[in-house]
Write a protein that holds these residues in place. Structure first.
Motif, PDB file in Angstrom:
ATOM      1  N   GLU A  34     -53.314   6.037 -16.649  1.00 37.81           N
ATOM      2  CA  GLU A  34     -52.248   5.679 -17.599  1.00 37.81           C
ATOM      3  C   GLU A  34     -52.744   6.107 -18.971  1.00 37.81           C
ATOM      4  OE1 GLU A  34     -48.577   3.413 -18.308  1.00 37.81           O
ATOM      5  OE2 GLU A  34     -49.627   3.440 -16.409  1.00 37.81           O
ATOM      6  N   VAL A  35     -51.952   6.900 -19.694  1.00 38.07           N
ATOM      7  CA  VAL A  35     -52.349   7.410 -20.999  1.00 38.07           C
ATOM      8  C   VAL A  35     -51.454   6.804 -22.073  1.00 38.07           C
ATOM      9  CG1 VAL A  35     -52.626   9.471 -22.445  1.00 38.07           C
ATOM     10  CG2 VAL A  35     -53.156   9.578 -19.990  1.00 38.07           C
ATOM     11  N   LYS A  36     -52.074   6.200 -23.076  1.00 37.89           N
ATOM     12  CA  LYS A  36     -51.350   5.633 -24.211  1.00 37.89           C
ATOM     13  C   LYS A  36     -51.949   6.200 -25.494  1.00 37.89           C
ATOM     14  CE  LYS A  36     -48.819   3.126 -21.615  1.00 37.89           C
ATOM     15  NZ  LYS A  36     -47.444   3.492 -21.381  1.00 37.89           N
ATOM     16  N   ALA A  37     -51.084   6.532 -26.439  1.00 38.25           N
ATOM     17  CA  ALA A  37     -51.518   7.024 -27.743  1.00 38.25           C
ATOM     18  C   ALA A  37     -51.105   6.008 -28.791  1.00 38.25           C
ATOM     19  CB  ALA A  37     -50.893   8.384 -28.032  1.00 38.25           C
ATOM     20  N   GLU A  38     -52.065   5.572 -29.591  1.00 33.96           N
ATOM     21  CA  GLU A  38     -51.797   4.544 -30.592  1.00 33.96           C
ATOM     22  C   GLU A  38     -52.009   5.100 -31.988  1.00 33.96           C
ATOM     23  OE1 GLU A  38     -53.210   0.068 -31.851  1.00 33.96           O
ATOM     24  OE2 GLU A  38     -53.447   0.751 -29.803  1.00 33.96           O
ATOM     25  N   ARG A  39     -50.961   4.973 -32.786  1.00 35.02           N
ATOM     26  CA  ARG A  39     -51.068   5.289 -34.203  1.00 35.02           C
ATOM     27  C   ARG A  39     -50.715   4.013 -34.944  1.00 35.02           C
ATOM     28  NH1 ARG A  39     -45.858   9.174 -33.798  1.00 35.02           N
ATOM     29  NH2 ARG A  39     -44.575   7.631 -32.759  1.00 35.02           N
ATOM     30  N   GLY A  40     -51.112   3.917 -36.139  1.00 37.45           N
ATOM     31  CA  GLY A  40     -50.764   2.708 -36.876  1.00 37.45           C
ATOM     32  C   GLY A  40     -51.955   2.075 -37.543  1.00 37.45           C
ATOM     33  N   LEU A  41     -52.123   0.786 -37.354  1.00 37.38           N
ATOM     34  CA  LEU A  41     -53.082   0.013 -38.132  1.00 37.38           C
ATOM     35  C   LEU A  41     -54.471  -0.099 -37.528  1.00 37.38           C
ATOM     36  CD1 LEU A  41     -50.706  -2.895 -39.206  1.00 37.38           C
ATOM     37  CD2 LEU A  41     -51.421  -0.910 -40.549  1.00 37.38           C
ATOM     38  N   TRP A  42     -54.714   0.504 -36.380  1.00 39.12           N
ATOM     39  CA  TRP A  42     -56.005   0.318 -35.710  1.00 39.12           C
ATOM     40  C   TRP A  42     -57.183   0.641 -36.627  1.00 39.12           C
ATOM     41  CZ3 TRP A  42     -59.148   4.483 -35.517  1.00 39.12           C
ATOM     42  CH2 TRP A  42     -58.565   5.740 -35.647  1.00 39.12           C
ATOM     43  N   HIS A  43     -57.049   1.654 -37.480  1.00 36.52           N
ATOM     44  CA  HIS A  43     -58.169   2.063 -38.329  1.00 36.52           C
ATOM     45  C   HIS A  43     -58.420   1.080 -39.469  1.00 36.52           C
ATOM     46  CE1 HIS A  43     -55.151   3.666 -41.130  1.00 36.52           C
ATOM     47  NE2 HIS A  43     -54.573   4.166 -40.061  1.00 36.52           N
ATOM     48  N   LYS A  44     -57.434   0.250 -39.805  1.00 37.02           N
ATOM     49  CA  LYS A  44     -57.609  -0.753 -40.858  1.00 37.02           C
ATOM     50  C   LYS A  44     -58.000  -2.109 -40.292  1.00 37.02           C
ATOM     51  CE  LYS A  44     -54.428   1.561 -43.906  1.00 37.02           C
ATOM     52  NZ  LYS A  44     -53.041   1.732 -44.237  1.00 37.02           N
ATOM     53  N   THR A  45     -57.438  -2.451 -39.132  1.00 40.65           N
ATOM     54  CA  THR A  45     -57.653  -3.792 -38.567  1.00 40.65           C
ATOM     55  C   THR A  45     -58.861  -3.875 -37.643  1.00 40.65           C
ATOM     56  OG1 THR A  45     -56.273  -3.396 -36.626  1.00 40.65           O
ATOM     57  CG2 THR A  45     -55.171  -4.238 -38.617  1.00 40.65           C
ATOM     58  N   GLY A  46     -59.239  -2.738 -37.051  1.00 41.83           N
ATOM     59  CA  GLY A  46     -60.301  -2.768 -36.049  1.00 41.83           C
ATOM     60  C   GLY A  46     -59.822  -3.286 -34.708  1.00 41.83           C
ATOM     61  N   ASN A  47     -58.503  -3.327 -34.518  1.00 40.50           N
ATOM     62  CA  ASN A  47     -57.904  -3.805 -33.275  1.00 40.50           C
ATOM     63  C   ASN A  47     -57.050  -2.713 -32.650  1.00 40.50           C
ATOM     64  OD1 ASN A  47     -58.804  -6.538 -33.676  1.00 40.50           O
ATOM     65  ND2 ASN A  47     -57.150  -6.793 -35.136  1.00 40.50           N
ATOM     66  N   PHE A  48     -56.832  -2.830 -31.359  1.00 43.13           N
ATOM     67  CA  PHE A  48     -55.836  -2.004 -30.694  1.00 43.13           C
ATOM     68  C   PHE A  48     -54.949  -2.925 -29.869  1.00 43.13           C
ATOM     69  CE2 PHE A  48     -59.382  -2.154 -27.813  1.00 43.13           C
ATOM     70  CZ  PHE A  48     -58.899  -2.020 -26.531  1.00 43.13           C
ATOM     71  N   VAL A  49     -53.801  -2.405 -29.450  1.00 47.19           N
ATOM     72  CA  VAL A  49     -52.855  -3.248 -28.723  1.00 47.19           C
ATOM     73  C   VAL A  49     -52.544  -2.644 -27.363  1.00 47.19           C
ATOM     74  CG1 VAL A  49     -51.822  -4.275 -30.778  1.00 47.19           C
ATOM     75  CG2 VAL A  49     -50.848  -2.184 -29.852  1.00 47.19           C
ATOM     76  N   ILE A  50     -52.306  -3.525 -26.407  1.00 44.92           N
ATOM     77  CA  ILE A  50     -51.980  -3.150 -25.036  1.00 44.92           C
ATOM     78  C   ILE A  50     -50.713  -3.900 -24.641  1.00 44.92           C
ATOM     79  CG2 ILE A  50     -52.731  -3.222 -22.620  1.00 44.92           C
ATOM     80  CD1 ILE A  50     -54.538  -1.435 -24.267  1.00 44.92           C
ATOM     81  N   GLU A  51     -49.700  -3.169 -24.195  1.00 45.51           N
ATOM     82  CA  GLU A  51     -48.464  -3.823 -23.740  1.00 45.51           C
ATOM     83  C   GLU A  51     -48.732  -4.577 -22.440  1.00 45.51           C
ATOM     84  OE1 GLU A  51     -44.302  -2.495 -21.771  1.00 45.51           O
ATOM     85  OE2 GLU A  51     -44.758  -1.540 -23.694  1.00 45.51           O
ATOM     86  N   ILE A  52     -48.294  -5.850 -22.445  1.00 51.01           N
ATOM     87  CA  ILE A  52     -48.449  -6.674 -21.240  1.00 51.01           C
ATOM     88  C   ILE A  52     -47.113  -7.196 -20.713  1.00 51.01           C
ATOM     89  CG2 ILE A  52     -50.860  -7.306 -21.616  1.00 51.01           C
ATOM     90  CD1 ILE A  52     -49.872  -9.926 -22.901  1.00 51.01           C
ATOM     91  N   ARG A  53     -46.086  -7.238 -21.590  1.00 50.09           N
ATOM     92  CA  ARG A  53     -44.746  -7.665 -21.175  1.00 50.09           C
ATOM     93  C   ARG A  53     -43.699  -6.909 -21.976  1.00 50.09           C
ATOM     94  NH1 ARG A  53     -47.542 -12.206 -21.642  1.00 50.09           N
ATOM     95  NH2 ARG A  53     -48.000 -13.359 -19.773  1.00 50.09           N
ATOM     96  N   HIS A  54     -42.549  -6.710 -21.351  1.00 57.90           N
ATOM     97  CA  HIS A  54     -41.401  -6.113 -22.028  1.00 57.90           C
ATOM     98  C   HIS A  54     -40.171  -6.938 -21.650  1.00 57.90           C
ATOM     99  CE1 HIS A  54     -39.022  -3.047 -23.995  1.00 57.90           C
ATOM    100  NE2 HIS A  54     -38.193  -3.110 -22.969  1.00 57.90           N
ATOM    101  N   ASN A  55     -39.466  -7.396 -22.655  1.00 61.44           N
ATOM    102  CA  ASN A  55     -38.313  -8.281 -22.433  1.00 61.44           C
ATOM    103  C   ASN A  55     -38.679  -9.482 -21.557  1.00 61.44           C
ATOM    104  OD1 ASN A  55     -36.481  -6.838 -24.025  1.00 61.44           O
ATOM    105  ND2 ASN A  55     -35.972  -5.466 -22.340  1.00 61.44           N
TER     106      ASN A  55
END
Length: 133
Positions: A34-55
């Motif tokens: 599974e390939v996910k590309a993350e852009r956004g705040l990761w470089h400022k927060t030191g965090n990344f996000v993973i989807e676990i639920r939708h609706n």
């Protein structure tokens, strides 16, 4: 306040671009990724996000049948900064353990803010942020 426009087609192509890049790395047809590309705040927060639920229903990491989870971290310039490759079960264990200890934070995101995202510190992947700048 203006709401973000739905750019699912642009996001889809963005995701597909990075999926093609990473697929070139793998030659085995026995294991899926599974390939996910993350852009956004990761470089400022030191965090990344993973989807676990939708609706409100399990999705993303919760439902994937893939063996590997490849998370690409994209700079504001559009270039890839780095990629982390996890075994799916290892990433699930990180989230499970954080939940059990009461450390798991989540946020809503994605198109329409309909996806529940687990917030994971990059330190969980033993990444040193000092060279990102």
């Amino acid at each position: 306040m203006r709401l973000k426009e739905n750019n699912w087609d642009i996001d889809l192509e963005f995701g597909h671009k990075w999926e093609r890049v990473i697929k070139k790395v793998f030659s085995s047809k026995e294991k899926s990724c599974e390939v996910k590309a993350e852009r956004g705040l990761w470089h400022k927060t030191g965090n990344f996000v993973i989807e676990i639920r939708h609706n409100g229903k399990p999705s993303g990491l919760s439902t994937t049948n893939a063996h590997w989870w490849c998370h690409c971290f994209i700079k504001d310039s559009g270039e890839m900064a780095f990629t982390i490759l996890f075994k799916v079960e290892d990433l699930r264990n990180i989230i499970r353990k954080r939940h059990e200890k009461g450390w798991l934070r989540t946020t809503m995101g994605g198109d329409g803010m309909n996806s529940e995202l687990a917030i994971i510190p990059l330190s969980e992947a033993q990444i040193d942020r000092s060279w990102w700048k």
